[in-house]
Scaffold this active site. Structure first.
Site, PDB file in Angstrom:
ATOM      1  N   ASP A  56      21.577  65.628  44.844  1.00 20.46           N
ATOM      2  CA  ASP A  56      22.933  65.896  45.333  1.00 20.46           C
ATOM      3  C   ASP A  56      23.138  67.400  45.573  1.00 20.46           C
ATOM      4  O   ASP A  56      24.195  67.818  46.028  1.00 20.46           O
ATOM      5  CB  ASP A  56      24.009  65.338  44.396  1.00 20.46           C
ATOM      6  CG  ASP A  56      23.939  65.904  42.980  1.00 20.46           C
ATOM      7  OD1 ASP A  56      22.971  66.624  42.667  1.00 20.46           O
ATOM      8  OD2 ASP A  56      24.841  65.595  42.181  1.00 20.46           O
ATOM      9  N   ASP A  60      17.277  69.091  43.537  1.00 19.71           N
ATOM     10  CA  ASP A  60      17.202  68.676  42.138  1.00 19.71           C
ATOM     11  C   ASP A  60      16.840  67.188  42.094  1.00 19.71           C
ATOM     12  O   ASP A  60      16.648  66.550  43.134  1.00 19.71           O
ATOM     13  CB  ASP A  60      18.496  69.002  41.387  1.00 19.71           C
ATOM     14  CG  ASP A  60      19.733  68.320  41.957  1.00 19.71           C
ATOM     15  OD1 ASP A  60      19.619  67.624  42.976  1.00 19.71           O
ATOM     16  OD2 ASP A  60      20.816  68.485  41.373  1.00 19.71           O
ATOM     17  N   ASP A 111      18.254  64.231  41.407  1.00 21.99           N
ATOM     18  CA  ASP A 111      19.034  63.182  42.072  1.00 21.99           C
ATOM     19  C   ASP A 111      19.539  63.640  43.438  1.00 21.99           C
ATOM     20  O   ASP A 111      20.385  62.998  44.044  1.00 21.99           O
ATOM     21  CB  ASP A 111      20.197  62.716  41.190  1.00 21.99           C
ATOM     22  CG  ASP A 111      21.209  63.810  40.881  1.00 21.99           C
ATOM     23  OD1 ASP A 111      20.836  65.000  40.917  1.00 21.99           O
ATOM     24  OD2 ASP A 111      22.375  63.479  40.593  1.00 21.99           O
ATOM     25  N   SER A 167      20.282  64.134  36.433  1.00 20.95           N
ATOM     26  CA  SER A 167      20.152  65.227  37.388  1.00 20.95           C
ATOM     27  C   SER A 167      18.974  66.141  37.031  1.00 20.95           C
ATOM     28  O   SER A 167      17.823  65.720  37.084  1.00 20.95           O
ATOM     29  CB  SER A 167      21.458  66.014  37.462  1.00 20.95           C
ATOM     30  OG  SER A 167      21.403  66.984  38.475  1.00 20.95           O
TER      31      SER A 167
END
Length: 451
Positions: free
Chosen positions: A241, A237, A239, A98
């Site tokens: 999500d 961010d 990734d 992340s």
């Protein structure tokens, strides 16, 4: 002894190669199959330089244990969630750290229907199994690549009425993470002009680790919004999500107010239903959900708790002020793409600016935002503050940490799961000066008790 410190409460994260490396990833793949019994597993990975090697080793371990691997390649965490549920797989694993530093990596694991695998329902068992000897399955699992992008993009577009959309200029800052790959696909179906900032996926993170929650990482988005006279800015961010919003003036919008806006927009579509929210800041969300005919339901903070509560309540939407937004039709999982599509739709349908939608809510319920303080004995400090404000007539709730409510202001204090930090959130009803005074009062009390 093997270093298994990368196993955390909800996922795996650690430095590469000291805490996570291909050898350990291969064993994790084997342990995942042994513990879950999965036969068909989605594997995806983020833009980090170490991710492809770790994902390959993970897939080797899964196959050695007898599971068939479906590799969706470079993607975001939510695409693993989507593919696992959409293609009715037994589980999915995303290789990602992340917003952690670039020399880190990790994994997020789910089971059938993309149900999260955390320390209380299998992750600790996988960790413990890694230490035991392995034998290969009698028949090695197969490996194939799976292109899930078209189905995923089609699903995203199903959340909005594309016929109601109008031309808008939108700044999209992928932070050199993976979000740009999805924006490029969505762009073909939308009447928006995208101003692309730090767009190329690059695990070297030439513009810093993609983490828009850090104030120093916001200027590139804010400046582009102003320079391009955009309707809004979005930053993700690594990734993707989580997504973060900037209004047409380049102002960063606290995630709390986005929860209320999305709840309102979603309930307009569904005509009602349950909405899950966390206990840190609540009044704005409660107000908007009830006004839109919905039922607000409070849940402990954290994706595993929110997702379970959403299933229990069959909630249409769930939101946390930390920029995690969950959707029933997205396997109750969080997405960093659905939120901005809904906000863009609202701008087009209402003809309002984002600032005009948000300003009234900030004025009605001014909030401190989350303030962190390092505290030597968090439990003792929280207990002392609870006793003090209870004596003053505050109504106490302990859904997550301690929330204390008065008629015209409230606060939540909670401990970090991982460090000696106490997190404070304060809000008031239409009185910014009161909110600020009470915030200072609580911070001073925390400091006094910490001596």
């Amino acid at each position: 002894m093997m270093d298994l410190s990368c196993f955390k409460a909800y996922d795996l994260r650690g430095q590469v190669p000291e805490q996570l490396n291909p050898d350990l990833a291969e064993r994790i793949g084997r342990a995942y199959v042994d513990v879950t019994g999965a036969k068909k597993v989605i594997v995806g990975y983020d833009i980090r330089l170490s991710s492809p090697d770790i994902a390959t080793a993970l897939s080797d371990g899964l196959r050695a244990a007898g599971a068939n691997v479906y590799d969706i390649g470079l993607c975001g965490t939510e695409q693993v969630y989507f593919a696992t549920s959409h293609y009715e797989m037994d589980g999915g694993i995303m290789v990602t750290a992340s917003h952690n530093p670039k020399n880190h990596n990790g994994m997020k694991m789910v089971g059938p229907e993309s149900r999260p695998i955390s320390s209380d329902n299998g992750l600790n068992d996988i960790r413990d199994r890694v230490l035991e000897p392995f034998t290969d399955a009698s028949e090695q699992g197969s490996y194939e690549t799976l292109d899930a992008m078209d189905a995923y993009v089609e699903h995203l577009l199903g959340y909005i009425d594309t016929a109601s959309l109008k031309p808008l200029t939108i700044v999209a800052n992928a932070g050199n993470g993976g979000a740009g790959l999805v924006i490029d696909q969505l762009e073909k179906h939308l009447p928006f002009r995208f101003v692309k900032v730090h767009h190329e996926a690059d695990g070297n993170f030439p513009n810093g680790v993609p983490n828009p929650i850090l104030p120093e990482n916001r200027s590139a988005t804010a400046e582009a919004v102003v320079a391009q006279q955009a309707a809004m800015g979005i930053a993700w961010d690594g990734d993707y999500d989580r997504c973060f919003f900037f209004d047409e003036n380049g102002r960063f919008i606290e995630g709390y107010y986005i929860v209320g806006l999305l709840a309102d927009q979603f309930l307009r579509k569904t005509g009602g239903g349950a909405v899950i929210h966390d206990p840190r800041l609540t009044w704005n969300t409660l107000d908007l959900v009830q006004a839109a005919g919905g039922t607000p339901v409070e849940s402990k903070t954290g994706h595993a708790f929110i997702k379970q509560r959403m299933r229990d309540e069959d909630a249409v939407y769930g939101g946390e002020m930390s920029a995690h937004h969950y959707f029933r039709d997205f396997a109750y999982c969080d997405s960093g793409m659905i939120p901005w599509l809904l906000v863009a739709e609202r701008l087009c349908q209402s003809g309002q600016t984002l600032s005009s939608l948000i300003d009234a809510r900030i004025e009605a319920y001014p909030a401190s935002g989350e303030i962190n303080r390092t505290i030597a004995d968090p439990k003792a400090v929280i207990s002392a503050i609870e006793a003090n404000y209870r004596e003053q007539g505050g109504r106490v709730s302990k859904v997550d940490g301690v929330s204390i409510e008065f008629d015209d202001w409230r606060f939540n204090l909670r401990m970090s799961n991982t460090e000696p930090v106490v997190r404070l959130n304060v809000e008031a009803r239409g009185d910014k000066a009161l909110m600020e005074a009470k915030t200072e009062e609580l911070l001073a009390e925390m400091e006094r008790l910490n001596r």
